[in-house]
Design a protein around this motif. Structure first.
Motif, mmCIF file in Angstrom:
data_model
loop_
_atom_site.group_PDB
_atom_site.id
_atom_site.type_symbol
_atom_site.label_atom_id
_atom_site.label_comp_id
_atom_site.label_asym_id
_atom_site.label_seq_id
_atom_site.Cartn_x
_atom_site.Cartn_y
_atom_site.Cartn_z
ATOM 1 N N ARG A 92 0.815 -1.217 0.000
ATOM 2 C CA ARG A 92 0.000 0.000 0.000
ATOM 3 C C ARG A 92 0.847 1.265 0.000
ATOM 4 N NH1 ARG A 92 -2.203 3.967 -0.430
ATOM 5 N NH2 ARG A 92 -4.197 4.709 0.366
ATOM 6 N N ARG A 93 1.982 1.263 0.696
ATOM 7 C CA ARG A 93 2.781 2.483 0.857
ATOM 8 C C ARG A 93 3.391 2.961 -0.449
ATOM 9 N NH1 ARG A 93 8.832 1.302 2.379
ATOM 10 N NH2 ARG A 93 9.113 -0.671 1.275
ATOM 11 N N GLU A 94 3.590 2.070 -1.422
ATOM 12 C CA GLU A 94 4.254 2.482 -2.648
ATOM 13 C C GLU A 94 3.405 3.445 -3.474
ATOM 14 O OE1 GLU A 94 5.232 -1.045 -4.865
ATOM 15 O OE2 GLU A 94 3.224 -1.867 -4.674
ATOM 16 N N TYR A 95 2.104 3.441 -3.262
ATOM 17 C CA TYR A 95 1.242 4.380 -3.986
ATOM 18 C C TYR A 95 1.451 5.805 -3.471
ATOM 19 C CZ TYR A 95 -0.885 0.266 -5.962
ATOM 20 O OH TYR A 95 -1.070 -0.914 -6.644
ATOM 21 N N ASP A 96 1.404 5.972 -2.166
ATOM 22 C CA ASP A 96 1.651 7.295 -1.596
ATOM 23 C C ASP A 96 3.056 7.778 -1.914
ATOM 24 O OD1 ASP A 96 -0.889 7.302 -0.511
ATOM 25 O OD2 ASP A 96 -0.231 6.544 1.442
ATOM 26 N N ALA A 97 4.016 6.867 -1.876
ATOM 27 C CA ALA A 97 5.411 7.245 -2.093
ATOM 28 C C ALA A 97 5.673 7.705 -3.523
ATOM 29 C CB ALA A 97 6.333 6.079 -1.754
ATOM 30 N N HIS A 98 4.827 7.276 -4.462
ATOM 31 C CA HIS A 98 5.014 7.646 -5.867
ATOM 32 C C HIS A 98 3.902 8.564 -6.387
ATOM 33 C CE1 HIS A 98 7.707 4.174 -5.491
ATOM 34 N NE2 HIS A 98 8.373 4.712 -6.487
ATOM 35 N N GLY A 99 3.075 9.070 -5.472
ATOM 36 C CA GLY A 99 2.023 9.987 -5.897
ATOM 37 C C GLY A 99 0.946 9.345 -6.745
ATOM 38 N N LEU A 100 0.701 8.060 -6.512
ATOM 39 C CA LEU A 100 -0.296 7.327 -7.289
ATOM 40 C C LEU A 100 -1.588 7.199 -6.498
ATOM 41 C CD1 LEU A 100 2.031 4.454 -8.556
ATOM 42 C CD2 LEU A 100 1.145 6.351 -9.928
ATOM 43 N N PRO A 101 -2.731 7.359 -7.165
ATOM 44 C CA PRO A 101 -4.002 7.211 -6.442
ATOM 45 C C PRO A 101 -4.250 5.757 -6.070
ATOM 46 C CG PRO A 101 -4.401 7.464 -8.794
ATOM 47 C CD PRO A 101 -2.922 7.687 -8.588
ATOM 48 N N PHE A 102 -4.959 5.547 -4.968
ATOM 49 C CA PHE A 102 -5.318 4.200 -4.540
ATOM 50 C C PHE A 102 -6.811 4.192 -4.230
ATOM 51 C CE2 PHE A 102 -5.669 0.444 -1.921
ATOM 52 C CZ PHE A 102 -4.762 -0.426 -2.490
ATOM 53 N N ASP A 103 -7.601 3.838 -5.245
ATOM 54 C CA ASP A 103 -9.053 3.828 -5.087
ATOM 55 C C ASP A 103 -9.508 2.512 -4.460
ATOM 56 O OD1 ASP A 103 -9.549 6.396 -6.400
ATOM 57 O OD2 ASP A 103 -8.855 5.386 -8.208
ATOM 58 N N ASP A 104 -10.785 2.446 -4.134
ATOM 59 C CA ASP A 104 -11.286 1.245 -3.473
ATOM 60 C C ASP A 104 -11.281 0.057 -4.428
ATOM 61 O OD1 ASP A 104 -13.729 1.187 -5.039
ATOM 62 O OD2 ASP A 104 -14.581 2.680 -3.693
ATOM 63 N N PHE A 105 -11.509 -1.134 -3.869
ATOM 64 C CA PHE A 105 -11.371 -2.362 -4.648
ATOM 65 C C PHE A 105 -12.385 -2.435 -5.787
ATOM 66 C CE2 PHE A 105 -12.160 -6.978 -5.284
ATOM 67 C CZ PHE A 105 -10.896 -7.311 -5.738
ATOM 68 N N GLY A 106 -13.602 -1.987 -5.541
ATOM 69 C CA GLY A 106 -14.605 -2.013 -6.597
ATOM 70 C C GLY A 106 -14.169 -1.183 -7.795
ATOM 71 N N HIS A 107 -13.593 -0.031 -7.516
ATOM 72 C CA HIS A 107 -13.088 0.829 -8.586
ATOM 73 C C HIS A 107 -11.973 0.118 -9.342
ATOM 74 C CE1 HIS A 107 -10.572 3.963 -10.415
ATOM 75 N NE2 HIS A 107 -11.638 4.752 -10.402
ATOM 76 N N SER A 108 -11.067 -0.530 -8.615
ATOM 77 C CA SER A 108 -9.920 -1.151 -9.275
ATOM 78 C C SER A 108 -10.340 -2.312 -10.172
ATOM 79 C CB SER A 108 -8.901 -1.621 -8.240
ATOM 80 O OG SER A 108 -9.376 -2.727 -7.502
ATOM 81 N N VAL A 109 -11.364 -3.062 -9.774
ATOM 82 C CA VAL A 109 -11.826 -4.170 -10.607
ATOM 83 C C VAL A 109 -12.534 -3.650 -11.854
ATOM 84 C CG1 VAL A 109 -13.366 -6.164 -10.707
ATOM 85 C CG2 VAL A 109 -11.969 -5.772 -8.681
ATOM 86 N N GLY A 110 -13.362 -2.624 -11.694
ATOM 87 C CA GLY A 110 -14.006 -2.030 -12.865
ATOM 88 C C GLY A 110 -12.994 -1.441 -13.826
ATOM 89 N N SER A 111 -11.968 -0.807 -13.278
ATOM 90 C CA SER A 111 -10.902 -0.251 -14.109
ATOM 91 C C SER A 111 -10.152 -1.350 -14.849
ATOM 92 C CB SER A 111 -9.941 0.554 -13.234
ATOM 93 O OG SER A 111 -8.848 1.024 -13.978
ATOM 94 N N LEU A 112 -9.926 -2.481 -14.185
ATOM 95 C CA LEU A 112 -9.239 -3.608 -14.817
ATOM 96 C C LEU A 112 -10.028 -4.127 -16.016
ATOM 97 C CD1 LEU A 112 -7.065 -5.847 -14.905
ATOM 98 C CD2 LEU A 112 -8.453 -7.106 -13.236
#
Length: 281
Positions: free
Chosen positions: A110-130
């Protein structure tokens, strides 16, 4: 599989070059993290796709890929371009691995998203995006005219992928994951499905659920190759051999053997001799 973390580029290159000479080893994999998820949390981790391109240029036979690309890291049109480039560099040896992205319950991932300025949306969003990403990538690899895409998660205008991948119609798509939501995406889009090993009974139950989802949309479940990642024990190779036998019995014919660091000398030959050729399935 050689996770490109807590190692030097030359360490990974040594193993891949060795594996490239061993017919019993058919494919090789990296993972897609930007920071370590094991060992020294401040240790080195190489970016997966650029390292994969370098290794593609240094090998001749192995099929290769990332197990698996985080769809959260790169926009799908950019990812399609990167993957087509690697397929070209490799002469058509890419297996395109992709997944929804890191589990939010895994703090080191999880920390690598904040460390690289990447958004981390909820799981439902990530599956729809996939799901949308798989559609976009396939279209960019196959369509010859610019197209627009207006989805819930992605919007493209006059999108066109050129050059196309070497493989036709496109590189095999491997989707990794075990959740029911991801398995529905697998049923629709994947040529291969990968699950982390360890609990073969759980993997088998997930495979049965995938069969059901395929049946619901009218797809032959046999069209999706079942893949599993199994860690290699250097000290107890018999444990690894037993896990391979169980996985094959459960219907998993695509086996990814994970090597821990540091890599012993001649480790690829050791895996071939002590694990692959001596396993009775």
């Amino acid at each position: 599989m050689t996770a490109p973390s807590q190692v030097d580029y030359r360490d990974v290159l040594r193993v891949w070059r060795e594996a490239d000479t061993i017919p019993a080893i058919e494919h090789a994999w990296l993972y897609d993290h930007l920071m370590p998820i094991g060992g020294d949390p401040n240790g080195p981790t190489y970016e997966g796709w650029t390292l994969l391109a370098a290794l593609a240029a240094q090998t001749r036979r192995l099929r290769l890929g990332l197990l698996v690309t985080s769809n959260r890291f790169r926009p799908p049109a950019m990812l399609a371009k990167i993957a087509a480039t690697v397929d070209g560099v490799s002469g058509g040896r890419l297996d395109f691995g992709i997944g929804a992205g890191s589990r939010p319950s895994h703090p080191l991932a999880r920390r690598e998203y904040d460390a690289h300025g990447l958004p981390f949306d909820d799981f439902g969003h990530s599956v729809g995006s996939l799901a949308e990403a798989c559609t976009i990538i396939r279209r960019l690899w196959t369509e010859t005219e610019p197209f627009d895409f207006h989805g819930t998660h992605h919007r493209l205008t006059a999108a066109l992928g050129n050059p196309k991948p070497v493989q036709r119609p496109y590189p095999p798509i491997l989707i990794g994951g075990r959740s029911a939501a991801v398995l529905r995406v697998v049923a629709e889009h994947a040529d291969l499905w990968n699950i982390p090993g360890g609990d073969i009974a759980d993997a088998a139950s997930r495979s049965a659920l995938l069969d059901r989802y395929c049946a619901e949309i009218g797809r032959d479940p046999a069209a999706i190759t079942r893949s599993i990642h199994l860690p290699v024990s250097y000290d107890q190779p018999s444990v690894t051999r037993a896990a391979i036998g169980e996985a094959v019995d459960a219907g998993f014919g695509h086996l990814v053997l994970g090597l821990s660091t540091p890599y012993p000398a001649d480790v690829a030959h050791w895996v071939a001799d002590r694990i692959i050729t001596t396993t009775v399935v």
